[in-house]
Design an enzyme around this catalytic site. Structure first.
Site, PDB file in Angstrom:
ATOM      1  N   LEU A 240      43.758  58.700  74.006  1.00 60.11           N
ATOM      2  CA  LEU A 240      44.720  58.732  75.102  1.00 60.11           C
ATOM      3  C   LEU A 240      45.404  57.385  75.300  1.00 60.11           C
ATOM      4  O   LEU A 240      44.735  56.365  75.509  1.00 60.11           O
ATOM      5  CB  LEU A 240      44.016  59.164  76.395  1.00 60.11           C
ATOM      6  CG  LEU A 240      44.904  59.294  77.633  1.00 60.11           C
ATOM      7  CD1 LEU A 240      45.953  60.373  77.424  1.00 60.11           C
ATOM      8  CD2 LEU A 240      44.058  59.585  78.861  1.00 60.11           C
ATOM      9  N   ASP A 241      46.743  57.387  75.221  1.00 64.85           N
ATOM     10  CA  ASP A 241      47.577  56.204  75.457  1.00 64.85           C
ATOM     11  C   ASP A 241      47.231  55.037  74.534  1.00 64.85           C
ATOM     12  O   ASP A 241      47.445  53.874  74.883  1.00 64.85           O
ATOM     13  CB  ASP A 241      47.471  55.752  76.925  1.00 64.85           C
ATOM     14  CG  ASP A 241      48.071  56.766  77.885  1.00 64.85           C
ATOM     15  OD1 ASP A 241      48.970  57.513  77.462  1.00 64.85           O
ATOM     16  OD2 ASP A 241      47.632  56.818  79.048  1.00 64.85           O
ATOM     17  N   GLU A 242      46.710  55.345  73.349  1.00 65.22           N
ATOM     18  CA  GLU A 242      46.346  54.297  72.390  1.00 65.22           C
ATOM     19  C   GLU A 242      47.169  54.393  71.112  1.00 65.22           C
ATOM     20  O   GLU A 242      46.893  53.691  70.147  1.00 65.22           O
ATOM     21  CB  GLU A 242      44.853  54.395  72.051  1.00 65.22           C
ATOM     22  CG  GLU A 242      43.914  54.156  73.221  1.00 65.22           C
ATOM     23  CD  GLU A 242      43.912  52.706  73.681  1.00 65.22           C
ATOM     24  OE1 GLU A 242      44.288  51.828  72.882  1.00 65.22           O
ATOM     25  OE2 GLU A 242      43.565  52.453  74.852  1.00 65.22           O
TER      26      GLU A 242
END
Length: 297
Positions: A240-242
């Site tokens: 997530l969001d990486e």
């Protein structure tokens, strides 16, 4: 003014292990085939401890009549591809990428992308817009675009999640979607869907992570008296969001702004950053380099 004929124009993007002679070989082959190179950029990630050792290149060129299709160019390039072990793709500039927009209840990025598309600033086709809410149905339909309401109730179980994503995947297949844009779509995609969309799904979020996670990040930022706010556009991955970052920007703020003022400034930055990322992607300017990207502007 007459439209420019780009029927013979292509963009070649490639990546391989860095080696001597790549630029010479690629440009030489295109020259010998009668192509005219209009623009060329390259980058070798070979310096520093975190270097990947990869070489990247983007070539915008015009092909002669007998070579003006992707399959012919692929055959022409077969030996060079094998010689350097490269991933190389030809993109015809006559092809307008097909983009699926996904949104929840915050419509600023959706509205911005629709305006850029309708005014001709974003050269894509938008076959559909998906949302888990009906908040922006009228906005989408005012642009003459199909709106697909695929709800997912709060706290929905795994089966409901899979069914909703199956509907999204069916739409992606039916509409031959090239790129999915999460224009403030506030549902986490499953790892399986993230893997399927690897390198062709872009997300936008505020740049406060991980400092201001959760609900109302701008209110949290205001409470801490931040002096810079910003946004990040990145490719979607199961982490997530990486995902690999495509574009970021910031705006300076100060003590005189309320939490609502910060939200307004932040949303403006989100719109600009997402629009840049989408445009650069569809213009084949972004190449994924491990956990990073190379962006040829």
């Amino acid at each position: 003014m007459a439209a420019t004929d780009r029927s013979h124009e292509f963009v070649l993007t490639l990546a391989c292990r860095d080696a001597k002679g790549i630029v010479h070989t690629v440009s030489g082959l295109l020259y010998q085939a009668g192509c005219n190179i209009l623009d060329s950029q390259q980058f070798g990630d070979v310096q520093g401890e975190d270097a990947t050792g990869l070489f990247f290149m983007r070539v915008h060129f015009e092909a002669p009549e007998q070579l003006a299709d992707g399959a012919t160019l692929d055959r022409l390039f077969a030996h060079v591809r094998q010689q350097f072990g490269m991933r190389a793709t030809f993109h015809a500039l006559t092809h307008r990428p097909r983009v699926l927009l996904m949104v929840s209840q915050h419509g600023h990025c959706l509205n911005d992308l629709l305006f850029r598309w309708s005014s001709g600033q974003l050269a894509v086709d938008i076959p559909a817009v998906v949302s888990n809410h009906t908040t922006h149905q009228a906005l989408v339909e005012s642009h003459g675009l199909p709106f697909h309401h695929l709800p997912l109730a709060a706290g929905a179980g795994p089966e409901a999640k899979r069914a909703q994503e199956a509907a999204i995947e069916a739409l992606i297949d039916a509409e031959r979607i090239d790129l999915v844009v999460l224009a403030r779509y506030m549902q986490i995609l499953s790892p399986a869907l993230c893997e399927r969309l690897a390198g062709r799904a872009i997300n936008i979020h505020h740049s406060f992570l991980p400092s201001f996670k959760g609900a109302k990040p701008y209110a949290q930022a205001h409470a801490r008296g931040v002096k810079l706010i910003g946004a990040t556009a990145h490719y979607v991955t199961p982490d997530l969001d990486e995902g690999p970052i495509i574009e970021q920007d910031v705006e300076r703020v100060d003590h005189s702004l309320s939490a609502d003022d910060l939200t307004a400034v932040g949303r403006d930055v989100e719109c600009v950053v997402l629009a840049r990322a989408v445009r650069w992607h569809v213009e084949r300017r972004v190449l994924i380099n491990g956990h990073k990207t190379v962006v040829f502007r």
